[in-house]
Motif scaffolding. Structure first.
Motif, mmCIF file in Angstrom:
data_model
loop_
_atom_site.group_PDB
_atom_site.id
_atom_site.type_symbol
_atom_site.label_atom_id
_atom_site.label_comp_id
_atom_site.label_asym_id
_atom_site.label_seq_id
_atom_site.Cartn_x
_atom_site.Cartn_y
_atom_site.Cartn_z
ATOM 1 N N TRP A 194 -2.633 -3.192 -2.192
ATOM 2 C CA TRP A 194 -1.280 -3.514 -1.736
ATOM 3 C C TRP A 194 -0.403 -2.274 -1.836
ATOM 4 N N ASP A 206 -4.344 -7.353 -11.662
ATOM 5 C CA ASP A 206 -3.420 -6.656 -10.775
ATOM 6 C C ASP A 206 -2.995 -5.355 -11.445
ATOM 7 N N ILE A 265 -6.909 -12.860 -11.114
ATOM 8 C CA ILE A 265 -6.797 -11.545 -10.489
ATOM 9 C C ILE A 265 -6.275 -10.534 -11.500
ATOM 10 N N TRP A 276 2.809 -12.586 -2.156
ATOM 11 C CA TRP A 276 2.140 -12.537 -3.461
ATOM 12 C C TRP A 276 2.805 -13.470 -4.467
ATOM 13 N N TYR A 295 -0.600 -5.449 2.842
ATOM 14 C CA TYR A 295 -1.754 -6.003 2.125
ATOM 15 C C TYR A 295 -3.014 -5.676 2.918
ATOM 16 N N TRP A 309 -7.561 -7.767 0.365
ATOM 17 C CA TRP A 309 -6.588 -8.502 -0.449
ATOM 18 C C TRP A 309 -6.497 -9.941 0.059
ATOM 19 N N CYS A 335 4.154 -11.572 -15.134
ATOM 20 C CA CYS A 335 3.884 -10.573 -14.097
ATOM 21 C C CYS A 335 5.129 -9.729 -13.829
ATOM 22 N N THR A 390 -3.809 -2.421 -6.783
ATOM 23 C CA THR A 390 -5.055 -3.088 -6.375
ATOM 24 C C THR A 390 -5.185 -4.449 -7.039
ATOM 25 N N HIS A 391 -5.971 -5.309 -6.404
ATOM 26 C CA HIS A 391 -6.364 -6.598 -6.960
ATOM 27 C C HIS A 391 -7.872 -6.596 -7.192
ATOM 28 N N THR A 392 -8.283 -7.039 -8.382
ATOM 29 C CA THR A 392 -9.696 -7.235 -8.693
ATOM 30 C C THR A 392 -9.894 -8.688 -9.082
ATOM 31 N N ASP A 393 -10.841 -9.360 -8.458
ATOM 32 C CA ASP A 393 -11.122 -10.759 -8.763
ATOM 33 C C ASP A 393 -11.908 -10.842 -10.073
ATOM 34 N N GLU A 449 -3.006 -9.592 -15.673
ATOM 35 C CA GLU A 449 -4.063 -10.487 -15.196
ATOM 36 C C GLU A 449 -3.466 -11.882 -15.087
#
Length: 319
Positions: free
Chosen positions: A24, A102, A100, A57, A35, A39, A69, A121-124, A87
């Motif tokens: 993002w 973030d 996620i 988001w 995005y 994403w 957040c 970035t987003h990581t699952d 997270e």
């Protein structure tokens, strides 16, 4: 020069997506956000279904997580932290909640120091969080089994056999007296008969057996429910002599005059790989940020040099 800068941005964004990260890119002044396709697809959406506002988001963040957040993000924007990291849960297209991780960083600021551009970035991490939840569920299950056995041995045996995790019952001599179906599968034996009646040392790698015997004696002297080897890396041995990383929980069990131990074994091979991947992604992001910062500084210096040359040229032409 501008084309080269755009090309460089495109390259590092593609590199991030290639690492499995959703990207993002937020302009804090206009509140517009770009995005990346990953994403969107990470949440089950098609890229064209996602707009360019911050609310794409924030409205998807779990209500219980949103305040945290925003607080973490604000701390980074004001310069209190070198990196934004939080997270949280985000609602996917199918209505489920995805965990996620973030992470982001201010790339550019205005002349008066206000954040201008933030990229992240987003990581699952859903699988990792589910594994942690499973660990907590396993711990509570051990407590339930210990309580149940005090009232009914039959009930305890039923819980052990039906448990979705590898469960063993070890007597005070270190002999396996019961192994449930999941334990048989995890350790790679054809049936429980291949494990029951044999020493638990059979399940310990040969290089670790000396230390394990000492730990087992210590537990026998002070039998309390706890995790085994807290803070240590533990390994178990399969029937084919291969090793795998585990988390182990112990719960004392009394059968009349006999003392036994319920042992819960969780194979954490997948979790360890995910943690290594997360560390690699973090390091990769920090490296890209450093490269991007150098690119911006070089572009700014070049722009200043050209502006100076232009001014000097105009000054010479006026004489």
């Amino acid at each position: 020069m501008l084309d080269a800068q755009i090309s460089a941005e495109r390259r590092w964004k593609l590199a991030l997506e290639g690492s499995g990260l959703g990207v993002w890119d937020w302009n804090a002044q206009t509140r517009r956000v770009h995005y990346s396709p990953l994403w969107a697809t990470m949440l089950g959406h098609e890229p064209h279904e996602i707009g360019d506002t911050l609310e794409e988001w924030s409205t998807r963040v779990h209500p219980d997580d949103l305040a945290g957040c925003m607080a973490d993000l604000q701390r980074h924007l004001t310069g209190e932290t070198p990196l934004y990291r939080n997270e949280h849960r985000i609602r996917a297209k199918d209505g489920s909640w995805r965990w996620i991780l973030d992470r982001g960083m201010v790339f550019e600021r205005t002349p008066d120091g206000q954040p201008l551009r933030i990229v992240g970035t987003h990581t699952d991490t859903t699988a990792r969080r589910q594994a942690e939840d499973e660990r907590e569920r396993q711990h509570l299950q051990l407590q339930a089994m210990a309580r149940a056995h005090a009232d009914s041995e039959r009930r305890a045996n039923q819980i052990i056999e039906n448990a979705p995790d590898a469960m063993l019952v070890i007597d005070d001599a270190g002999t396996i007296v019961r192994a449930n179906a999941h334990a048989v599968a995890v350790f790679g034996y054809p049936s429980a008969a291949g494990m029951e009646g044999r020493s638990v040392e059979l399940l310990i790698p040969a290089r670790l057996r000396g230390r394990h015997e000492g730990h087992r004696r210590q537990f026998a002297e002070r039998p309390t429910q706890r995790s085994m080897g807290s803070g240590l890396m533990l390994y178990a041995r399969r029937a084919d002599d291969s090793e795998f990383p585990v988390q182990v929980s112990l719960a004392p069990l009394r059968r009349g005059e006999h003392h036994e131990t319920i042992v819960s074994v969780l194979d954490i091979t997948v979790r360890q790989q995910m943690e290594r991947d997360l560390v690699a992604h973090r390091d990769h992001l920090e490296e890209l940020v450093a490269h991007r910062t150098r690119d911006l500084q070089a572009a700014r210096a070049e722009a200043e040099r050209l502006a100076g040359a232009k001014s000097e040229f105009l000054a010479n032409m006026s004489h």
